[in-house]
Design a protein around this motif. Structure first.
Motif, short mmCIF file in Angstrom:
data_model
loop_
_atom_site.label_atom_id
_atom_site.label_comp_id
_atom_site.label_asym_id
_atom_site.label_seq_id
_atom_site.Cartn_x
_atom_site.Cartn_y
_atom_site.Cartn_z
N THR A 28 0.66 -1.56 0.02
CA THR A 28 0.10 0.15 -0.01
C THR A 28 0.79 1.51 0.38
O THR A 28 0.33 2.37 -0.45
CB THR A 28 -0.37 0.12 1.18
OG1 THR A 28 -0.57 -0.01 2.28
CG2 THR A 28 -1.84 -1.45 1.28
N LEU A 29 2.16 0.82 0.47
CA LEU A 29 2.80 2.27 0.42
C LEU A 29 3.72 2.75 -0.96
O LEU A 29 3.64 3.70 -1.17
CB LEU A 29 4.15 2.26 1.77
CG LEU A 29 3.95 2.34 3.27
CD1 LEU A 29 4.81 1.53 4.25
CD2 LEU A 29 2.93 3.34 4.26
N PHE A 32 2.81 5.19 -3.03
CA PHE A 32 2.61 6.83 -2.92
C PHE A 32 4.40 7.57 -2.67
O PHE A 32 3.73 8.22 -1.71
CB PHE A 32 1.45 7.23 -1.41
CG PHE A 32 0.06 6.72 -1.63
CD1 PHE A 32 -0.61 7.48 -2.91
CD2 PHE A 32 -0.42 4.91 -1.42
CE1 PHE A 32 -1.95 6.81 -3.16
CE2 PHE A 32 -1.69 4.86 -1.93
CZ PHE A 32 -2.29 5.68 -3.08
N PHE A 59 6.94 9.93 3.67
CA PHE A 59 5.86 10.19 2.22
C PHE A 59 7.16 11.42 1.49
O PHE A 59 7.50 12.36 2.31
CB PHE A 59 4.03 10.10 2.23
CG PHE A 59 4.35 8.59 2.73
CD1 PHE A 59 3.10 7.94 1.89
CD2 PHE A 59 3.78 9.20 3.88
CE1 PHE A 59 2.80 7.12 2.42
CE2 PHE A 59 3.29 7.69 4.37
CZ PHE A 59 3.22 6.28 3.56
N TRP A 68 -2.26 8.35 0.45
CA TRP A 68 -1.84 6.50 1.21
C TRP A 68 -3.36 6.10 2.04
O TRP A 68 -4.35 5.21 1.96
CB TRP A 68 -0.48 6.82 1.39
CG TRP A 68 -0.65 5.77 2.34
CD1 TRP A 68 -0.40 3.96 1.86
CD2 TRP A 68 -0.81 5.30 4.16
NE1 TRP A 68 0.08 3.37 3.06
CE2 TRP A 68 0.18 4.30 3.96
CE3 TRP A 68 -0.58 6.27 4.77
CZ2 TRP A 68 -0.11 3.30 5.48
CZ3 TRP A 68 -0.20 5.58 5.70
CH2 TRP A 68 -0.77 4.37 6.28
N SER A 71 -6.37 5.58 0.67
CA SER A 71 -6.46 4.46 -0.49
C SER A 71 -7.07 3.72 -0.17
O SER A 71 -7.46 2.87 0.81
CB SER A 71 -5.66 4.20 -0.90
OG SER A 71 -4.72 3.94 -0.06
N TYR A 74 -5.55 1.02 1.39
CA TYR A 74 -4.83 1.07 3.36
C TYR A 74 -5.82 0.86 3.89
O TYR A 74 -6.17 0.14 4.64
CB TYR A 74 -4.48 2.25 3.04
CG TYR A 74 -3.10 2.18 4.82
CD1 TYR A 74 -2.42 1.06 5.03
CD2 TYR A 74 -4.04 3.45 5.32
CE1 TYR A 74 -1.93 1.33 6.35
CE2 TYR A 74 -3.48 2.84 7.55
CZ TYR A 74 -2.99 1.85 7.08
OH TYR A 74 -2.49 2.11 9.07
#
Length: 112
Positions: A28-29, A32, A59, A68, A71, A74
């Motif tokens: 998920t990171l 971004f 970030f 993020w 999103s 996430y």
């Protein structure tokens, strides 16, 4: 300017849901530009619950950290963490290289 997702977790129940969360969060990171700066032990607590740990994810900017967190990817895994620990999470922009503690007083005065 960079921005950060900062979390304090305590009383973490390390079970299958937490393992799944950990296995999925990196994915998920990546879209971004998020990367862990602080994660895991050893950590020394100066205050708070003995079981507390701090996590800091950097970030590229404030928009990216907010995108993020909001999103779908996430938000899909977030309950895996929320259901298995106590926590506080904060999304914050970088305060700047020249920041001093009293700079926050200017914000308080200007909001009055």
């Amino acid at each position: 300017m960079p921005a950060y997702a900062i979390a304090h977790l305590w009383d973490v129940d390390v079970n299958a849901e937490i393992v799944e969360y950990l296995e999925r969060i990196d994915g998920t990171l990546a879209p971004f530009g998020g990367k862990f700066l602080v994660h895991g032990n050893p950590q020394r607590r100066g205050e708070g619950p003995e079981s507390a740990i701090a996590i800091v994810i950097e970030f590229p900017d404030y928009q990216a950290v907010n995108d993020w967190y909001d999103s779908a990817a996430y938000q899909e895994i977030l309950p895996l963490r929320l259901n298995n620990c106590s926590s506080v999470a904060t999304l914050a922009p970088f305060c700047g290289e020249d920041h001093v503690a009293t700079d926050v007083l200017k914000e308080v005065v200007s909001s009055d």
